[in-house]
Design a protein around this motif. Sequence first.
Motif, PDB file in Angstrom:
ATOM      1  N   GLN A 101       0.777  -1.145   0.089  1.00  0.00           N
ATOM      2  CA  GLN A 101      -0.213   0.017   0.012  1.00  0.00           C
ATOM      3  C   GLN A 101       0.863   1.290   0.089  1.00  0.00           C
ATOM      4  N   GLN A 102       0.287   2.485  -0.510  1.00  0.00           N
ATOM      5  CA  GLN A 102       0.868   3.558  -0.440  1.00  0.00           C
ATOM      6  C   GLN A 102       0.003   4.672  -0.189  1.00  0.00           C
ATOM      7  N   ALA A 103       0.191   5.625   0.922  1.00  0.00           N
ATOM      8  CA  ALA A 103      -0.571   6.492   1.362  1.00  0.00           C
ATOM      9  C   ALA A 103       0.314   7.748   1.148  1.00  0.00           C
ATOM     10  N   ASP A 104      -0.193   9.059   0.831  1.00  0.00           N
ATOM     11  CA  ASP A 104       0.384  10.391   0.867  1.00  0.00           C
ATOM     12  C   ASP A 104      -0.858  11.329   1.345  1.00  0.00           C
ATOM     13  N   THR A 105      -0.817  11.272   2.668  1.00  0.00           N
ATOM     14  CA  THR A 105      -1.868  11.912   3.153  1.00  0.00           C
ATOM     15  C   THR A 105      -1.694  12.993   4.103  1.00  0.00           C
ATOM     16  N   GLY A 106      -2.569  13.925   4.484  1.00  0.00           N
ATOM     17  CA  GLY A 106      -2.106  15.036   5.245  1.00  0.00           C
ATOM     18  C   GLY A 106      -3.111  16.161   5.324  1.00  0.00           C
ATOM     19  N   THR A 107      -2.868  17.408   5.534  1.00  0.00           N
ATOM     20  CA  THR A 107      -4.041  18.424   5.829  1.00  0.00           C
ATOM     21  C   THR A 107      -3.436  19.811   5.267  1.00  0.00           C
ATOM     22  N   LYS A 108      -4.224  20.535   5.128  1.00  0.00           N
ATOM     23  CA  LYS A 108      -3.732  22.059   4.881  1.00  0.00           C
ATOM     24  C   LYS A 108      -4.690  22.858   5.901  1.00  0.00           C
ATOM     25  N   MET A 109      -4.056  23.697   6.457  1.00  0.00           N
ATOM     26  CA  MET A 109      -4.506  24.806   7.388  1.00  0.00           C
ATOM     27  C   MET A 109      -4.356  25.928   6.753  1.00  0.00           C
ATOM     28  N   ILE A 110      -5.084  26.696   6.125  1.00  0.00           N
ATOM     29  CA  ILE A 110      -5.035  28.039   5.782  1.00  0.00           C
ATOM     30  C   ILE A 110      -5.520  29.065   6.490  1.00  0.00           C
ATOM     31  N   HIS A 111      -4.657  29.800   7.319  1.00  0.00           N
ATOM     32  CA  HIS A 111      -5.026  30.916   8.191  1.00  0.00           C
ATOM     33  C   HIS A 111      -5.218  32.155   7.734  1.00  0.00           C
TER      34      HIS A 111
END
Lengths: 493, 247
Positions: free
Chosen positions: A351-361
């Motif tokens: 399996q491959q995962a490229d995951t995360g988030t963006k927090m745009i303030h």
Amino acid sequence: MSDELDMRDKAAWDAAEKVADYEHGWSSDIETDFAPKGLTEDTVRFISAKKNEPEWMLEWRLKAFALWKTMTPPDWAKLNVPPIDYQDAYYYAEPKAKPKLGSLDEVDPEILRIYEKLGIPIAEQEVLAGVEGARRVAVDAVFDSVSVATTFRAELERAGVIFRSISEAIKEYPELVKKWLGKIVPMHDNYFATLNCAVFSDGTFVYIPEGVRCPMELSTYFRINAENTGQFERTLIIADKGSYVSYLEGCTAPMRDENQLHAAVVELVALDDAEIKYSTVQNWYPGDAEGKGGIYNFVTKRALCQGRNSKVSWTQVETGSAVTWKYPSCVLNGENSVGEFYSVAVTNNYQQADTGTKMIHNGKGSRSTIVSKGISAGHSNNTYRGLVRVAPNAEGVRNFTQCDSLLLGSLSGAHTVPYIEVRNPSAQIEHEATTSKISDDQMFYAMARGLNAEEAVALIVNGFAKEVLQQLPMEFAVEAQKLLGISLEGSVG
Amino acid sequence: MLQITNLHANVGDKPILKGLTLSLNAGEIHAIMGPNGAGKSTLGYVLSGRPGYEVTEGSVTFNGNDLLALEPHERAAAGLFLGFQYPVEIPGVSNVQFLREALNAQRKNRGEAPLSGAEFLKVAREQAGALGMDMDMLKRPVNVGFSGGEKKRNEMVQMGIINPALAILDETDSGLDIDALRTVGDGINRIMRKPDKAVLLITHYQRLLDYVKPDFVHVLADGRITRTGGAELALELERDGYKELAA
């Protein structure tokens, strides 16, 4: 039992039966209406016509399709994905109204075993209809491309909550849909989002009116069933001023040797003082131990915290899919708005995962918290990729990020790629990261107390992921804990 | 209960145990003493099945069954408990969760029904109370942030909850102050001093033996038992040291 309860149970059972017809037999014995194979303007017109959509919706889709043809897939993620032949797939599959009923014997024993371990009865209609035990969850079930059941509609309507499939909402609430669809994730946002705009088949629409606390948890249950089918669902949740909703999303897909594409778009908007809690347990088929088959999961999820003091919390437990490309994000426009991202991503085998988030303030005093727990086993690769951006006018922003990686075995990879862009000097940004391995000492200690190797791994991994798991609603948390253990089966010798 | 015959074991390529023979009957407490590097901890690990400790010769039976053929968790289910010299931290997993899962895994292995949360908590509360550990500590993650003494006390609480037939206690006395030593000693007597149980106490010092009176004391030197006696042997060792005896 009151009449009201009778009514509710009846509605639930009716919905359950409707779903059950589709649920039995899993894949092969369900007759399905397909759009012709391949992707052309005609495919887009076919889907829109199937859904009896208004003209404006078809135009919107066609515009997206024209745009998509000029785009190329993103290549910046740490993923190795073979080229996808978009002409070799079906873009619309609808179960026929009277499918043949299979028996439990025809269900893949491996799936039965996993479901048994998860404690999910194969007669899922009870869970889907929310009639099991005291758990009251309104469910919208999306099967391949079509929403087949939405339960508890009447009770929700009394509270003023609109909970519909997106197809229905386009027809019944066109003004609300027009106002927000494509406004949080723009049509041109990225290759997969644009594709979704053109061919999305169904999904869920939620509107919580001003000042309303949604009386129950809302849930969508997705399943990709038909062969060679892409699933392109679209979710839009609008939380009006001072409202609150908790939304759960569960995903499964049967095992198939070929890869299947899943490209969803989820848009959330929270107005003044509104709060949305969005939880996902993603368990799409990950492929086999040699990396054959599995879902390609390219998902765009974004929340607009538009109002003052608005809050959006993403919690995800990602154990499935051959490839995961997913960054649930928050655009924090509102003053003192809050964004949260809690994630557990497990990869095993290939399996491959490229995951995360963006927090745009963008809003003054906006705050965000990111807690990411990556677990890699087998030959897998697991990447956290996250952006924290602070706009020049956003005074007093705070962010705390914690990224922990846990490695099992010596062949898996863990990667952390944080991007931090701060354009206002008053911001306070913290980033903590750790990488560790399950130690032989921990394994032996647990085994010497009576746990076998797999139970020991599950226990240690659940401890590692605890901060995230405790963010989930309780029923989901139990399921997620078991799922972590199951996902890592075979990862210890 | 436990019969060790001509046991040879390597760690890596290095021979550590070189023909150890020892027999424990139900109702007995045995102390194993000896200098650093004699193989005391290795004996505990070999008996509990730690990976990396390879038996090259000899046999061990536990209640007549071949102990060495079992996985570590099967040995635990069969009634063997290892008290660790250095108890391990497991972040995010509470003591209560850890022990309940471990105990129920053992019960499952033996074909017994699992204990419910309430039944388990009753046992846990009794054992923690008897060892002077408050319930808050049982709710904390396993050994995380515990002092050395608290970790050892926690091992005894675990032993009380699991209630094994045979306990191998590896330097359970190290790192304890006098009061904790007494508490731990009382715990061993209360939990394990029974006609159907046995204890193998691995220790450097005789001080724990003031509280837990052994029936037999063995000297382990260079991988085998070089001398066996009664409780008085420990006092002799304390006075004369191991050098005299090994010679």
